[in-house]
Design a protein around this motif. Sequence first.
Motif, PDB file in Angstrom:
ATOM      1  N   GLU A 175       0.854  -1.234   0.073  1.00 50.05           N
ATOM      2  CA  GLU A 175       0.057  -0.152   0.148  1.00 50.05           C
ATOM      3  C   GLU A 175       0.731   1.292  -0.212  1.00 50.05           C
ATOM      4  N   GLY A 176       0.262   2.276  -0.484  1.00 49.33           N
ATOM      5  CA  GLY A 176       0.816   3.514  -0.425  1.00 49.33           C
ATOM      6  C   GLY A 176       1.015   4.065   0.943  1.00 49.33           C
ATOM      7  N   LYS A 177       2.230   4.465   1.491  1.00 47.26           N
ATOM      8  CA  LYS A 177       2.191   5.192   2.777  1.00 47.26           C
ATOM      9  C   LYS A 177       2.967   6.593   2.943  1.00 47.26           C
ATOM     10  N   ARG A 178       2.165   7.530   3.701  1.00 47.01           N
ATOM     11  CA  ARG A 178       2.669   8.864   3.307  1.00 47.01           C
ATOM     12  C   ARG A 178       4.115   8.890   4.427  1.00 47.01           C
ATOM     13  N   PHE A 179       4.655   9.645   3.676  1.00 46.90           N
ATOM     14  CA  PHE A 179       6.203   9.927   4.573  1.00 46.90           C
ATOM     15  C   PHE A 179       6.748  11.124   4.188  1.00 46.90           C
ATOM     16  N   TYR A 180       7.019  12.025   5.527  1.00 43.99           N
ATOM     17  CA  TYR A 180       7.721  13.271   5.428  1.00 43.99           C
ATOM     18  C   TYR A 180       9.177  13.305   5.733  1.00 43.99           C
ATOM     19  N   PRO A 181       9.781  13.403   4.697  1.00 40.44           N
ATOM     20  CA  PRO A 181      11.355  13.096   4.902  1.00 40.44           C
ATOM     21  C   PRO A 181      11.897  14.198   5.519  1.00 40.44           C
ATOM     22  N   LYS A 182      11.397  15.367   5.734  1.00 45.18           N
ATOM     23  CA  LYS A 182      12.203  16.353   6.546  1.00 45.18           C
ATOM     24  C   LYS A 182      11.604  16.501   8.012  1.00 45.18           C
ATOM     25  N   LYS A 183      10.675  15.486   8.299  1.00 44.90           N
ATOM     26  CA  LYS A 183      10.345  15.408   9.723  1.00 44.90           C
ATOM     27  C   LYS A 183       9.485  16.700  10.175  1.00 44.90           C
ATOM     28  N   ASP A 184       9.947  17.155  11.276  1.00 42.98           N
ATOM     29  CA  ASP A 184       9.097  18.457  11.844  1.00 42.98           C
ATOM     30  C   ASP A 184       9.278  19.732  11.056  1.00 42.98           C
TER      31      ASP A 184
END
Length: 590
Positions: free
Chosen positions: A147-156
Motif C-alpha cells: 500500500e501507499g504510505k505517506r512519509f515526511y522526509p524532513k520530519k518536523d
Amino acid sequence: MYSGNIEKKTKIKIYLVLLFFVICFGVVWERIYNIQILQYGKFLNLANKQYYRTLSPMSERGAIYDRKGRELAVSVEADSIYANPFEIEDPYKAANIISQMLKVDSSRLIKEFNKEKGFIWIKRKVMPDEADAVESLSLKGIGFLKEGKRFYPKKDIAGRMIGFVGIDNHGLSGVEYSYDEQLMSSPDRIVIEKDAFGRSINFADDYEKSTERGYDLRLAIDEVIQYIAEKELAAQVSRYKAKGGTAIVMNPYTGELLAMADQPQFNPNSFSQYKERDWRNRGITDSFEPGSTFKLILTAAAIEEKIANQNDIFFCENGEYEIAGKIIHEAKNHKYKWLTLKEIIGKSSNIGAIKVAQRLGAKNFYDYILKFGIGSKTNINLPGESAGKVRDIKEWSGISLASISFGQEVSVTPIQLVSAISAIANGGILMKPYAIKAVEKDGMIVDEFKPEVVRRIISEKTSRELTEILEYAVRYGTGQKAILEGYDVAGKTGTAQKASQDKKGYSNDKFISSFIGYVPSKNPRIVILVIIDEPEDIAWGGEVAAPVFREIARQSLLYLKVPSDKDIVDRLKAREKQIKGENKVKERLS
C-alpha cells in the motif's frame, strides 16, 4: 345439432386454454428477456457481490514540494499484513507471536482469528523490519499487500502547515486536508472470492494496479528559510523556557509565505503521539493581543490622515495618565515628558500612543484597523484560519481608544499582523498572503496562485516616513538587538500582558514577547514576525524576540544573496571609478 354445439364449445375451450398458455409463455419470456438482456449488468453485479469482495489498498498520493522542488511529503510503498482465519492452524499461537512483533493487542487478534471470515487486517503500513519479522515466521494464513504510505522526509520542518494523512490516506490536517481531493489518487483494486455463506475464502486473479497518481502541490515556502526560522525559534523558546512560539517570514511585495515556524515542534510522521490541540497551525489559528507592535497601525493612520508627522511633539504626562478613572503607566515606569512621534515609537511610550490616538479620533482609528485587515480573515490558502477580534466601535468603552492604541482590547492572528506590516514595508498595499504556489501534474502547472492585491491602505510617502521612524526604533530605541550589520532594519518591539485566568484583567507574570520588522528597510526582501509565548525571567520583546529576528534575517539574506548596504555602496563606487577611467581613455583617444 346438439352434438355440433358441444363440438363448438369444446373447440372454444381448447382455444382459450391455448391462449392462456400463450399469454403465460409471453409473460415468462418477457421476464426472462428483461432479466437476461435488459438488466443483465445489474443482476451480474448482485451475483458478484454474493461471490466476491473488493478491497481498495491505497496507491500513490501526490507529492508536496517546497518552492524549489524539494520534497516535503511523498508516498512510499509499505507492507500491510492480513490474515485468512480459515487457513490459520493455531489461532492462539499465531496471535501471541504476531502481537509481540507488531505491538498489537493479542486478545483482539485471537478474537479476529476465531471469526468465520476469510480476510481481516492485522496491521496496515508496517515498518520494513516488522514486515520482515512476520514474514520470517512463514505462518500459514498470513499474507502481505503493498500500500501507499505517506512519509515526511524532513520530519518536523513545516510539519503543521503540511499536515498529515490517516490510515486510509485521506488528509486530516494542513494542506494534506485542504487539498485532499487533488492529492488523492484512484485506489488499487483487489477482488476476494466468497463462499456460499458470504465468507471470504481466497484472492481471485483480479488485481488492478492504479496508474492514476494524484496531483502534486508546490508550496510557497522555502525549505532553507523554514529551517532557519524553526532552528532559531526553537533555540530561543528553549533558552527562555517559554510555552511556545511562532515565526513567519513573508515576501512583502507578493504575499508569498516563505516560512511559518511553530514551537513546540510537530512531526507528522508520528502525529498520533501528539494531542489533537497540538495539530493546529498557530500562525493562522491562534489570536493574541499584539501589544506595542499595534502602534504601527496607529502611526500609519496618523501620518496618512496628516494629523501628525514624525517630528510633532506630544506631552507624555510624566509617566501617569488618567482615563475614565483608570491610571495608565509607562512600561518600566518611565517618566516621559515631551516626545516626538518618532520617539514615541522608538521608546514605545504607551501614553504617547494614547495622545496620538486621541488626536486621530476613534472613528478614524477604527477605520484604519479594518483597512489593515484586522478582524477579518486574510483568506490565505491554508485551513483553519481565525479572524481575530475587533469589537465594533459602538461597543467601545471610555478607555477602549486608549487601550487599543497600545495593542490591548484587540486580538490578531500572526498571519494578519505580518500581512498588515507588509503593507507598510511595500509602499502601502495590502497583499493577500498565500502558502500554495501551484497544483501540478507530471511537472506541468494545472492551477497557479499569483500575487493578489487586496487594496491600497496608505500612500508611498506615508510608508517612507513610517520606515524612517522604524529605523530609528531599531537604531536608538527598544529594538536595538535587531540591528543587523551591513543592513538597515525597520522594526518594532511588542510586550503584551496575557489575560488573567479569571478573564477579569491581565496577568502580572505571563507575557507575549514579539518583534516585527523588515529588511533591507528601503527595499525590503523579507518581513519577519517573531512571537515568544510566556518566556520566563525576561518578557521584553526587545530582549527576547528581537535577537531571533536578527538571526533569521541574517541567515536568510545570506541565503537569498541579498547584498548588504555596504556592498551596494562599494559597487556604486567601483562603477563610478570605472566610468571615470573609461572617460579618461576616451579623452586621450580623441
